[in-house]
Structures are given as structure tokens and as C-alpha cells.
Design a protein around this motif. Structure first.
Motif, PDB file in Angstrom:
ATOM      1  N   ILE A  32       0.891  -1.279  -0.046  1.00 56.54           N
ATOM      2  CA  ILE A  32      -0.168   0.129   0.060  1.00 56.54           C
ATOM      3  C   ILE A  32       0.842   1.080  -0.077  1.00 56.54           C
ATOM      4  O   ILE A  32       1.787   1.183   0.880  1.00 56.54           O
ATOM      5  N   ASN A  33       0.738   2.201  -1.071  1.00 54.73           N
ATOM      6  CA  ASN A  33       1.385   3.556  -0.917  1.00 54.73           C
ATOM      7  C   ASN A  33       1.231   4.354   0.489  1.00 54.73           C
ATOM      8  O   ASN A  33       0.146   4.321   0.750  1.00 54.73           O
ATOM      9  N   ILE A  34       2.372   4.583   1.151  1.00 50.53           N
ATOM     10  CA  ILE A  34       2.313   5.368   2.287  1.00 50.53           C
ATOM     11  C   ILE A  34       2.648   6.747   1.929  1.00 50.53           C
ATOM     12  O   ILE A  34       3.687   7.004   1.102  1.00 50.53           O
ATOM     13  N   ILE A  35       1.793   7.897   2.088  1.00 45.06           N
ATOM     14  CA  ILE A  35       2.110   9.079   1.832  1.00 45.06           C
ATOM     15  C   ILE A  35       2.719   9.895   2.991  1.00 45.06           C
ATOM     16  O   ILE A  35       2.240   9.621   4.127  1.00 45.06           O
ATOM     17  N   ASP A  36       3.700  10.405   2.882  1.00 43.60           N
ATOM     18  CA  ASP A  36       4.375  11.231   3.949  1.00 43.60           C
ATOM     19  C   ASP A  36       4.991  10.181   5.344  1.00 43.60           C
ATOM     20  O   ASP A  36       4.716  10.809   6.258  1.00 43.60           O
ATOM     21  N   ARG A  37       4.945   9.104   4.959  1.00 41.82           N
ATOM     22  CA  ARG A  37       5.471   7.997   6.055  1.00 41.82           C
ATOM     23  C   ARG A  37       4.422   7.968   6.928  1.00 41.82           C
ATOM     24  O   ARG A  37       4.496   7.757   8.126  1.00 41.82           O
ATOM     25  N   ARG A  38       3.145   8.367   6.870  1.00 41.79           N
ATOM     26  CA  ARG A  38       2.123   7.926   7.569  1.00 41.79           C
ATOM     27  C   ARG A  38       1.390   6.610   7.294  1.00 41.79           C
ATOM     28  O   ARG A  38       0.874   6.500   6.080  1.00 41.79           O
ATOM     29  N   VAL A  39       1.354   5.697   8.130  1.00 48.03           N
ATOM     30  CA  VAL A  39       0.593   4.409   7.934  1.00 48.03           C
ATOM     31  C   VAL A  39      -0.788   4.470   8.012  1.00 48.03           C
ATOM     32  O   VAL A  39      -1.309   5.298   8.593  1.00 48.03           O
ATOM     33  N   VAL A  40      -1.015   3.638   7.171  1.00 51.93           N
ATOM     34  CA  VAL A  40      -2.641   3.408   7.062  1.00 51.93           C
ATOM     35  C   VAL A  40      -3.118   2.103   7.524  1.00 51.93           C
ATOM     36  O   VAL A  40      -4.427   1.892   7.339  1.00 51.93           O
TER      37      VAL A  40
END
Length: 195
Positions: A32-40
């Protein structure tokens, strides 16, 4: 029935939180693409993940508190019949407390890794409410210590606010997104508040 619901919330929150920690370290099996090193994790957005884990954290905290209270009363009892079965019962409570602590640690870690402002502020508000309930519960027994504790917490809060507001020190990386946008008067978030 309430305890079953609590256990269901706790059991489902642990794999989700653990997946968030795994995702932060770059071992994501689903890529899954992580944007700005924020986990989802697997909830689609960092805010959804942090909000869910914040709610689950307080359910876990309540179960930990109740288990510790039962364990304390058990150790305090002087019934010799209960003392004869101390080892298995004590071991069961210690394992349960350890599991709750691991789950809470994973939840807190993932909440911080999401870098979502709202759920982290909600976590702080929840802790404040829990302290308030604890103080009201103990009010009759120890008024002086409670008043001193409240005064100390107030002074500490003012000190932390002044430190973040006036100090050129940088916040830790996990909190930089929160502190920079809430405290920095030139940030987009702060400017939208003044409209």
C-alpha cells in the motif's frame, strides 16, 4: 455481553495496529502506498486508522485497569483457600496484564505513526477525562493531594505550551507534523483558523 464486545474490539485492534507498525518499517506484504510516511494499515487512511485505534485504546485501558484491580484484591485477600491456588491464578493474571500492555503499546505506537492530529488530540482529551473521573472518585479521601496534583498538571501544561510556542527546539519526527501546523502561525492550518 459487554465484556465479549470489549474483547472483540481488543482482539481486532491488535492485528490492525501490528500491521501499521509492520507497514512503517517497510515490510508491507500488500504494498500500500504510504504518503508522507503515515501508516494506513488496512483501513485506507491514516485518520481512520488512528481514530479506530484511539477508541480501542480506551477499551483496552479499561480492561487493563479492571484486571489489575482484581489482581490487587486477590493478592490482598487473606483467605487461605485462595492462597493455596496462588500460582496458576497469579500466572493467569500476569499473562493477561502482559497481553493488555503489549496490545496498548502497539496501539499507541501505531497512533503516533499515523501522525494524525485529531486522534492524537482525542487521545489527550481521553486521558484528561480519565484523570478527571479518577480525581472525582478519590475526592472524598484525599482532597489535598488531588488539588496539588491538579495544580501540578496545570503548571506542567502551561510549561509545555510555552516550550512549544517559544522554543526553537524541534519536536520529535512523529510529532513534527502536529506541532508545526498547530503552533506555527504561518502554517496553512493556523491561517485557516484566523479567517
Amino acid at each position: 455481553q459487554l465484556r465479549r464486545i470489549q474483547f472483540a474490539i481488543i482482539l481486532t485492534s491488535f492485528p490492525i495496529a501490528a500491521y501499521g507498525v509492520i507497514q512503517h518499517w517497510g515490510n508491507d506484504p500488500m504494498n500500500i502506498n504510504i504518503i508522507d510516511r503515515r501508516v494506513v494499515a488496512n483501513l485506507g487512511h491514516a485518520i481512520y486508522l488512528a481514530a479506530y485505534l484511539t477508541m480501542a485504546f480506551f477499551v483496552t485501558l479499561e480492561r487493563l485497569y479492571t484486571t489489575c484491580q482484581i489482581f490487587y484484591l486477590y493478592l490482598k485477600s487473606e483467605n487461605s483457600l485462595l492462597r493455596s491456588a496462588t500460582v496458576p491464578y497469579t500466572l493467569l493474571h500476569l499473562i493477561t496484564i502482559s497481553v493488555y500492555l503489549v496490545v496498548m503499546g502497539t496501539q499507541i505506537t501505531t497512533i503516533i505513526l499515523t501522525q494524525s492530529r485529531g486522534p492524537i488530540l482525542g487521545l489527550g482529551a481521553g486521558f484528561g477525562f480519565a484523570l478527571l473521573v479518577g480525581f472525582v472518585t478519590l475526592w472524598r479521601k484525599q482532597k489535598r493531594w488531588i488539588l496539588l496534583s491538579l495544580a501540578g498538571i496545570g503548571v506542567l501544561g502551561l510549561f509545555c505550551f510555552a516550550l512549544f510556542r517559544l522554543s526553537p527546539l524541534k519536536a520529535p519526527p512523529a510529532f513534527s507534523r502536529i506541532t508545526n501546523q498547530l503552533v506555527n502561525p504561518n502554517s496553512q492550518t493556523a491561517r485557516s483558523r484566523f479567517l
